[in-house]
Design a protein around this motif. Structure first.
Motif, PDB file in Angstrom:
ATOM      1  N   VAL A 108      93.930  22.501 -15.862  1.00  0.00           N
ATOM      2  CA  VAL A 108      93.136  23.513 -15.152  1.00  0.00           C
ATOM      3  C   VAL A 108      92.283  24.326 -16.118  1.00  0.00           C
ATOM      4  CG1 VAL A 108      93.243  25.564 -13.684  1.00  0.00           C
ATOM      5  CG2 VAL A 108      94.838  23.685 -13.305  1.00  0.00           C
ATOM      6  N   TYR A 109      92.821  24.651 -17.283  1.00  0.00           N
ATOM      7  CA  TYR A 109      92.097  25.484 -18.242  1.00  0.00           C
ATOM      8  C   TYR A 109      90.911  24.737 -18.858  1.00  0.00           C
ATOM      9  CZ  TYR A 109      96.086  28.561 -17.705  1.00  0.00           C
ATOM     10  OH  TYR A 109      97.039  29.380 -17.181  1.00  0.00           O
ATOM     11  N   LYS A 110      91.091  23.430 -19.075  1.00  0.00           N
ATOM     12  CA  LYS A 110      89.977  22.623 -19.589  1.00  0.00           C
ATOM     13  C   LYS A 110      88.903  22.434 -18.516  1.00  0.00           C
ATOM     14  CE  LYS A 110      92.523  20.021 -23.078  1.00  0.00           C
ATOM     15  NZ  LYS A 110      93.042  18.706 -23.481  1.00  0.00           N
ATOM     16  N   LEU A 111      89.336  22.412 -17.255  1.00  0.00           N
ATOM     17  CA  LEU A 111      88.412  22.238 -16.135  1.00  0.00           C
ATOM     18  C   LEU A 111      87.392  23.365 -16.087  1.00  0.00           C
ATOM     19  CD1 LEU A 111      87.767  20.503 -13.632  1.00  0.00           C
ATOM     20  CD2 LEU A 111      89.325  21.951 -12.339  1.00  0.00           C
ATOM     21  N   GLN A 112      87.815  24.577 -16.486  1.00  0.00           N
ATOM     22  CA  GLN A 112      86.925  25.733 -16.457  1.00  0.00           C
ATOM     23  C   GLN A 112      85.783  25.613 -17.472  1.00  0.00           C
ATOM     24  OE1 GLN A 112      89.638  28.933 -17.155  1.00  0.00           O
ATOM     25  NE2 GLN A 112      90.478  28.923 -15.080  1.00  0.00           N
ATOM     26  N   LYS A 113      85.951  24.755 -18.491  1.00  0.00           N
ATOM     27  CA  LYS A 113      84.941  24.612 -19.537  1.00  0.00           C
ATOM     28  C   LYS A 113      83.904  23.523 -19.242  1.00  0.00           C
ATOM     29  CE  LYS A 113      88.224  26.087 -23.092  1.00  0.00           C
ATOM     30  NZ  LYS A 113      88.971  25.688 -24.309  1.00  0.00           N
ATOM     31  N   VAL A 114      84.102  22.776 -18.154  1.00  0.00           N
ATOM     32  CA  VAL A 114      83.169  21.703 -17.807  1.00  0.00           C
ATOM     33  C   VAL A 114      81.887  22.303 -17.221  1.00  0.00           C
ATOM     34  CG1 VAL A 114      82.787  19.681 -16.340  1.00  0.00           C
ATOM     35  CG2 VAL A 114      85.015  20.043 -17.398  1.00  0.00           C
ATOM     36  N   GLN A 115      80.743  21.921 -17.793  1.00  0.00           N
ATOM     37  CA  GLN A 115      79.467  22.408 -17.261  1.00  0.00           C
ATOM     38  C   GLN A 115      79.214  21.789 -15.893  1.00  0.00           C
ATOM     39  OE1 GLN A 115      76.390  21.428 -20.019  1.00  0.00           O
ATOM     40  NE2 GLN A 115      76.990  22.960 -21.501  1.00  0.00           N
ATOM     41  N   ARG A 116      78.699  22.606 -14.976  1.00  0.00           N
ATOM     42  CA  ARG A 116      78.442  22.087 -13.640  1.00  0.00           C
ATOM     43  C   ARG A 116      77.388  20.977 -13.661  1.00  0.00           C
ATOM     44  NH1 ARG A 116      75.521  21.559  -9.412  1.00  0.00           N
ATOM     45  NH2 ARG A 116      76.518  21.508  -7.373  1.00  0.00           N
ATOM     46  N   SER A 117      76.430  21.062 -14.574  1.00  0.00           N
ATOM     47  CA  SER A 117      75.353  20.067 -14.630  1.00  0.00           C
ATOM     48  C   SER A 117      75.848  18.679 -15.021  1.00  0.00           C
ATOM     49  CB  SER A 117      74.271  20.512 -15.617  1.00  0.00           C
ATOM     50  OG  SER A 117      74.820  20.635 -16.907  1.00  0.00           O
ATOM     51  N   THR A 118      77.079  18.589 -15.580  1.00  0.00           N
ATOM     52  CA  THR A 118      77.623  17.281 -15.970  1.00  0.00           C
ATOM     53  C   THR A 118      78.694  16.774 -15.001  1.00  0.00           C
ATOM     54  OG1 THR A 118      79.302  18.284 -17.417  1.00  0.00           O
ATOM     55  CG2 THR A 118      77.176  17.729 -18.420  1.00  0.00           C
ATOM     56  N   THR A 119      78.913  17.487 -13.891  1.00  0.00           N
ATOM     57  CA  THR A 119      79.854  16.996 -12.879  1.00  0.00           C
ATOM     58  C   THR A 119      79.189  15.891 -12.061  1.00  0.00           C
ATOM     59  OG1 THR A 119      79.145  18.649 -11.253  1.00  0.00           O
ATOM     60  CG2 THR A 119      80.981  19.248 -12.704  1.00  0.00           C
ATOM     61  N   SER A 120      79.988  15.054 -11.432  1.00  0.00           N
ATOM     62  CA  SER A 120      79.435  13.935 -10.667  1.00  0.00           C
ATOM     63  C   SER A 120      78.565  14.425  -9.511  1.00  0.00           C
ATOM     64  CB  SER A 120      80.560  13.038 -10.142  1.00  0.00           C
ATOM     65  OG  SER A 120      81.427  13.760  -9.308  1.00  0.00           O
ATOM     66  N   THR A 121      78.963  15.515  -8.853  1.00  0.00           N
ATOM     67  CA  THR A 121      78.196  16.045  -7.721  1.00  0.00           C
ATOM     68  C   THR A 121      76.796  16.462  -8.161  1.00  0.00           C
ATOM     69  OG1 THR A 121      80.218  16.857  -6.686  1.00  0.00           O
ATOM     70  CG2 THR A 121      78.156  17.791  -5.897  1.00  0.00           C
ATOM     71  N   ALA A 122      76.714  17.215  -9.268  1.00  0.00           N
ATOM     72  CA  ALA A 122      75.420  17.689  -9.761  1.00  0.00           C
ATOM     73  C   ALA A 122      74.547  16.530 -10.236  1.00  0.00           C
ATOM     74  CB  ALA A 122      75.627  18.691 -10.898  1.00  0.00           C
ATOM     75  N   VAL A 123      75.157  15.561 -10.922  1.00  0.00           N
ATOM     76  CA  VAL A 123      74.401  14.409 -11.429  1.00  0.00           C
ATOM     77  C   VAL A 123      73.839  13.583 -10.270  1.00  0.00           C
ATOM     78  CG1 VAL A 123      74.594  12.208 -12.659  1.00  0.00           C
ATOM     79  CG2 VAL A 123      75.573  14.271 -13.651  1.00  0.00           C
ATOM     80  N   PHE A 124      74.646  13.351  -9.232  1.00  0.00           N
ATOM     81  CA  PHE A 124      74.185  12.569  -8.085  1.00  0.00           C
ATOM     82  C   PHE A 124      73.060  13.291  -7.336  1.00  0.00           C
ATOM     83  CE2 PHE A 124      78.592  10.354  -7.668  1.00  0.00           C
ATOM     84  CZ  PHE A 124      78.288   9.603  -8.800  1.00  0.00           C
ATOM     85  N   GLU A 125      73.156  14.618  -7.225  1.00  0.00           N
ATOM     86  CA  GLU A 125      72.090  15.399  -6.583  1.00  0.00           C
ATOM     87  C   GLU A 125      70.794  15.278  -7.373  1.00  0.00           C
ATOM     88  OE1 GLU A 125      73.261  19.457  -6.094  1.00  0.00           O
ATOM     89  OE2 GLU A 125      74.735  19.015  -4.540  1.00  0.00           O
ATOM     90  N   ASN A 126      70.900  15.351  -8.696  1.00  0.00           N
ATOM     91  CA  ASN A 126      69.711  15.276  -9.541  1.00  0.00           C
ATOM     92  C   ASN A 126      69.086  13.879  -9.537  1.00  0.00           C
ATOM     93  OD1 ASN A 126      69.523  17.967 -10.500  1.00  0.00           O
ATOM     94  ND2 ASN A 126      71.230  17.593 -11.871  1.00  0.00           N
ATOM     95  N   ILE A 127      69.914  12.848  -9.434  1.00  0.00           N
ATOM     96  CA  ILE A 127      69.388  11.478  -9.326  1.00  0.00           C
ATOM     97  C   ILE A 127      68.554  11.337  -8.050  1.00  0.00           C
ATOM     98  CG2 ILE A 127      70.056   9.074  -8.871  1.00  0.00           C
ATOM     99  CD1 ILE A 127      72.360   9.467 -10.860  1.00  0.00           C
TER     100      ILE A 127
END
Length: 199
Positions: A108-127
């Protein structure tokens, strides 16, 4: 080294496919001769090219380029796409920025450090945004089916209908190939419901 190969990334130059070679040559020719693109293409190169040939539909060339060139491509995308489609007759040319998805950590603590722009949801939206540019997405709806699957419906600006409608079937097919997600397209009939300004 042949001059046009500098339009490919370094790792691809020695083992470029025939398709990548022809696209690099077309970009090099545009850089040398086109009045508008001459100022923008010298510092631009591509990562790879994929051909998509769906049954009963027009084929497409999906050109992947580094993310750092996103704003440069957006400035000239309309002209660049039109010129490449003249050279590759019968193909729809789609330009997509290469993005990286960060694997979802279990901690959970590492999850907080993930940039939203590199999540699958954000990447698929940008594609999807890349595939539809220069048209605007004015609304999104998610439909949940009884079997648990979901389908996304994307609404586009009605003013863009004439220039994008014929390309939508191949765009939906390419989006499924890249993301394994289904998408349906529609046009927003009521301007007041749009999520972007109509001015």
């Amino acid at each position: 080294m042949l001059a046009h190969l500098r339009k490919l990334r370094k790792l691809k130059r020695s083992k470029a496919s025939e398709l990548e070679n022809s696209v690099a040559k077309a970009l090099f020719e545009l850089e040398q001769s086109h009045k508008t693109l001459r100022a923008h293409l010298p510092r631009f190169h591509i990562n790879t090219v994929k051909a998509v040939e769906p049954k009963g539909k027009k084929g497409a060339l999906v050109i992947f380029y580094p993310l750092r060139y996103l704003m440069l491509v957006r400035k000239v995308q309309k002209v660049l796409t039109a010129e490449l489609e003249k050279r590759f007759a019968g193909k729809v040319v789609l330009l997509v920025a290469q993005r990286r998805i960060t694997k979802r950590p279990t901690d959970v603590y590492k999850l907080q450090k993930v940039q939203r722009s590199t999540t699958s949801t954000a990447v698929f939206e940008n594609i999807l945004n890349d595939l539809l540019t220069p048209c605007d997405i004015v609304g999104r709806r998610w439909k949940a089916r009884t079997d648990g699957s979901k389908i996304q419906k994307v609404f586009l600006d009605t003013r863009d209908r004439k220039k994008i409608e014929s390309r939508l079937p191949i765009i939906a097919h390419v989006y499924r190939q890249l993301t394994h997600r289904n998408v349906n397209f529609g046009f927003m009939w009521n301007a007041k419901l749009q999520q972007v300004s109509t001015r």
